[in-house]
Design a protein around this motif. Structure first.
Motif, PDB file in Angstrom:
ATOM      1  N   LYS A   1       0.851  -1.179   0.000  1.00 19.16           N
ATOM      2  CA  LYS A   1       0.000   0.000   0.000  1.00 19.16           C
ATOM      3  C   LYS A   1       0.891   1.235   0.000  1.00 19.16           C
ATOM      4  O   LYS A   1       1.860   1.308   0.753  1.00 19.16           O
ATOM      5  CB  LYS A   1      -0.880   0.027   1.256  1.00 19.16           C
ATOM      6  CG  LYS A   1      -1.997  -0.989   1.270  1.00 19.16           C
ATOM      7  CD  LYS A   1      -2.845  -0.800   2.507  1.00 19.16           C
ATOM      8  CE  LYS A   1      -4.011  -1.767   2.541  1.00 19.16           C
ATOM      9  NZ  LYS A   1      -4.866  -1.552   3.742  1.00 19.16           N
ATOM     10  N   ARG A   2       0.558   2.211  -0.824  1.00 24.91           N
ATOM     11  CA  ARG A   2       1.394   3.411  -0.862  1.00 24.91           C
ATOM     12  C   ARG A   2       0.675   4.562  -1.533  1.00 24.91           C
ATOM     13  O   ARG A   2      -0.292   4.383  -2.263  1.00 24.91           O
ATOM     14  CB  ARG A   2       2.713   3.122  -1.579  1.00 24.91           C
ATOM     15  CG  ARG A   2       2.540   2.737  -3.034  1.00 24.91           C
ATOM     16  CD  ARG A   2       3.893   2.515  -3.695  1.00 24.91           C
ATOM     17  NE  ARG A   2       4.413   1.202  -3.403  1.00 24.91           N
ATOM     18  CZ  ARG A   2       5.674   0.836  -3.604  1.00 24.91           C
ATOM     19  NH1 ARG A   2       6.540   1.691  -4.062  1.00 24.91           N
ATOM     20  NH2 ARG A   2       6.073  -0.379  -3.340  1.00 24.91           N
ATOM     21  N   ALA A   3       1.183   5.749  -1.266  1.00 21.58           N
ATOM     22  CA  ALA A   3       0.681   6.972  -1.899  1.00 21.58           C
ATOM     23  C   ALA A   3       1.831   7.960  -2.013  1.00 21.58           C
ATOM     24  O   ALA A   3       2.828   7.832  -1.315  1.00 21.58           O
ATOM     25  CB  ALA A   3      -0.455   7.588  -1.075  1.00 21.58           C
ATOM     26  N   ASP A   4       1.700   8.922  -2.928  1.00 26.17           N
ATOM     27  CA  ASP A   4       2.687   9.980  -3.078  1.00 26.17           C
ATOM     28  C   ASP A   4       4.068   9.422  -3.411  1.00 26.17           C
ATOM     29  O   ASP A   4       5.066   9.750  -2.776  1.00 26.17           O
ATOM     30  CB  ASP A   4       2.740  10.809  -1.791  1.00 26.17           C
ATOM     31  CG  ASP A   4       3.289  12.203  -2.026  1.00 26.17           C
ATOM     32  OD1 ASP A   4       3.520  12.552  -3.194  1.00 26.17           O
ATOM     33  OD2 ASP A   4       3.515  12.930  -1.045  1.00 26.17           O
ATOM     34  N   PHE A   5       4.129   8.556  -4.437  1.00 24.31           N
ATOM     35  CA  PHE A   5       5.372   7.880  -4.801  1.00 24.31           C
ATOM     36  C   PHE A   5       5.725   8.164  -6.258  1.00 24.31           C
ATOM     37  O   PHE A   5       4.934   8.734  -7.007  1.00 24.31           O
ATOM     38  CB  PHE A   5       5.237   6.366  -4.592  1.00 24.31           C
ATOM     39  CG  PHE A   5       4.054   5.771  -5.300  1.00 24.31           C
ATOM     40  CD1 PHE A   5       4.164   5.278  -6.587  1.00 24.31           C
ATOM     41  CD2 PHE A   5       2.822   5.718  -4.673  1.00 24.31           C
ATOM     42  CE1 PHE A   5       3.070   4.729  -7.243  1.00 24.31           C
ATOM     43  CE2 PHE A   5       1.716   5.169  -5.319  1.00 24.31           C
ATOM     44  CZ  PHE A   5       1.851   4.685  -6.615  1.00 24.31           C
ATOM     45  N   ALA A   6       6.910   7.745  -6.664  1.00 26.61           N
ATOM     46  CA  ALA A   6       7.340   7.901  -8.055  1.00 26.61           C
ATOM     47  C   ALA A   6       6.923   6.669  -8.847  1.00 26.61           C
ATOM     48  O   ALA A   6       6.950   5.549  -8.330  1.00 26.61           O
ATOM     49  CB  ALA A   6       8.853   8.082  -8.124  1.00 26.61           C
TER      50      ALA A   6
ATOM     51  N   VAL B   1      17.401   6.009   0.431  1.00 27.32           N
ATOM     52  CA  VAL B   1      16.733   6.907   1.371  1.00 27.32           C
ATOM     53  C   VAL B   1      15.225   6.773   1.198  1.00 27.32           C
ATOM     54  O   VAL B   1      14.683   7.191   0.169  1.00 27.32           O
ATOM     55  CB  VAL B   1      17.145   8.378   1.146  1.00 27.32           C
ATOM     56  CG1 VAL B   1      16.426   9.286   2.149  1.00 27.32           C
ATOM     57  CG2 VAL B   1      18.657   8.546   1.261  1.00 27.32           C
ATOM     58  N   PRO B   2      14.496   6.174   2.163  1.00 27.79           N
ATOM     59  CA  PRO B   2      13.045   6.060   2.035  1.00 27.79           C
ATOM     60  C   PRO B   2      12.406   7.439   2.086  1.00 27.79           C
ATOM     61  O   PRO B   2      12.743   8.264   2.928  1.00 27.79           O
ATOM     62  CB  PRO B   2      12.647   5.209   3.247  1.00 27.79           C
ATOM     63  CG  PRO B   2      13.745   5.413   4.231  1.00 27.79           C
ATOM     64  CD  PRO B   2      14.992   5.588   3.420  1.00 27.79           C
ATOM     65  N   ARG B   3      11.455   7.704   1.160  1.00 25.89           N
ATOM     66  CA  ARG B   3      10.857   9.029   1.116  1.00 25.89           C
ATOM     67  C   ARG B   3       9.610   9.039   0.241  1.00 25.89           C
ATOM     68  O   ARG B   3       9.353   8.105  -0.514  1.00 25.89           O
ATOM     69  CB  ARG B   3      11.855  10.056   0.601  1.00 25.89           C
ATOM     70  CG  ARG B   3      12.395   9.775  -0.802  1.00 25.89           C
ATOM     71  CD  ARG B   3      13.652  10.598  -1.025  1.00 25.89           C
ATOM     72  NE  ARG B   3      14.166  10.561  -2.370  1.00 25.89           N
ATOM     73  CZ  ARG B   3      15.040   9.671  -2.817  1.00 25.89           C
ATOM     74  NH1 ARG B   3      15.458   8.722  -2.023  1.00 25.89           N
ATOM     75  NH2 ARG B   3      15.490   9.732  -4.057  1.00 25.89           N
ATOM     76  N   CYS B   4       8.859  10.119   0.345  1.00 24.13           N
ATOM     77  CA  CYS B   4       7.694  10.349  -0.495  1.00 24.13           C
ATOM     78  C   CYS B   4       7.770  11.790  -1.011  1.00 24.13           C
ATOM     79  O   CYS B   4       8.711  12.519  -0.704  1.00 24.13           O
ATOM     80  CB  CYS B   4       6.400  10.109   0.281  1.00 24.13           C
ATOM     81  SG  CYS B   4       6.135  11.260   1.648  1.00 24.13           S
ATOM     82  N   SER B   5       6.776  12.190  -1.795  1.00 20.53           N
ATOM     83  CA  SER B   5       6.709  13.551  -2.357  1.00 20.53           C
ATOM     84  C   SER B   5       7.952  13.906  -3.156  1.00 20.53           C
ATOM     85  O   SER B   5       8.363  15.070  -3.193  1.00 20.53           O
ATOM     86  CB  SER B   5       6.505  14.587  -1.237  1.00 20.53           C
ATOM     87  OG  SER B   5       5.304  14.361  -0.555  1.00 20.53           O
ATOM     88  N   ALA B   6       8.574  12.900  -3.779  1.00 21.47           N
ATOM     89  CA  ALA B   6       9.744  13.149  -4.611  1.00 21.47           C
ATOM     90  C   ALA B   6       9.324  13.411  -6.050  1.00 21.47           C
ATOM     91  O   ALA B   6       8.262  12.969  -6.487  1.00 21.47           O
ATOM     92  CB  ALA B   6      10.693  11.952  -4.550  1.00 21.47           C
TER      93      ALA B   6
END
Length: 244
Positions: free
Chosen positions: A167-172, A205-210
């Motif tokens: 499950k995820r959101a705001d990803f590349a 580096v784990p991250r979102c909004s990239a």
């Protein structure tokens, strides 16, 4: 959103040569946090939020006729989803935030929906009193009215798609060498021949909004947020043998 925090339907165009902004016909559904994709001369706008609530709205803007066409609503409400085109010219909408409020993982979705623009559809929205392609983009547009439009497509049945592992959101998201690749915390790829999702090497580096961009079969993921703003950037190169 404006200063009053209300979603906007504004569409504007910047001309670099003349250094001026032009007001274009507004969206039929005001929103923010929507996903957009360009294919040929059409801009597709999927989902988004109104007053913190995800919506199903889906429409397309034709850059030549300067008309909006309402498309069949997405199968589920979502914002912050991944959107990409596959090799067959179909729009793939992956994951996203399916509820309002905070970004708890329980509000994310693994669902993948595919839109085929070649199917028959409904009329488009054109500026009232103005024919397709007429000048006047540099003045505010008036109300919109129904006019003739091209086929707008249809969503595939849910059994024709396979949900992501995570499950995820705001990803590349990107389409690389015949495969869907999604990156955000974990990295996964969908193998169309095996019809399954496979885990790839995780990002350092784990991250979102990239932000992301595909350059020569490489997915470039820039910046993002990992509790605090991040300047991390990297390239993921998927070797062919990793999918064999």
């Amino acid at each position: 959103m404006g200063s009053d925090l209300l979603p906007r339907a504004t569409l504007q165009q910047y001309d670099l040569r003349k250094d001026v902004w032009a007001q274009l016909p507004p969206l039929s559904v005001p929103r923010y946090d929507a996903n957009i994709q360009l294919l040929a001369n059409k801009v597709y706008v999927a989902g988004g939020r109104q007053c913190k609530r995800p919506i199903k709205a889906f429409e397309v803007y034709d850059l030549e006729t300067r008309c909006w066409t309402p498309l069949p609503s997405m199968p589920c409400k979502r914002s912050y989803c991944g959107v990409l085109w596959d090799s067959g010219g179909r729009l793939c909408v992956l994951g996203g935030l399916r509820q309002g409020g905070g970004h708890q993982s329980s509000k994310f979705t693994r669902n993948v929906n595919i839109f085929d623009p070649s199917q028959a559809g409904v009329p488009s929205l054109c500026p009232r009193g103005l024919g397709p392609g007429l000048p006047g983009a540099r003045s505010p547009w008036g109300p919109v009215s129904l006019g003739p439009g091209p086929p707008v497509g249809a969503w595939l049945k849910s059994e024709d798609t396979l949900a992501m592992k995570t499950k995820r959101a705001d990803f590349a998201a990107a389409f690389l060498r015949g495969r869907m690749v999604v990156a955000g915390g974990l990295v996964e790829a969908f193998h169309p021949q095996k019809k399954k999702w496979e885990r790839l090497a995780p990002m350092s580096v784990p991250r979102c909004s990239a932000s992301s961009l595909v350059i020569r079969d490489r997915l470039l993921v820039v910046g993002g947020v990992n509790q605090v703003p991040s300047t991390a950037h990297e390239i993921l190169y998927v070797k062919e043998e990793e999918f064999l």
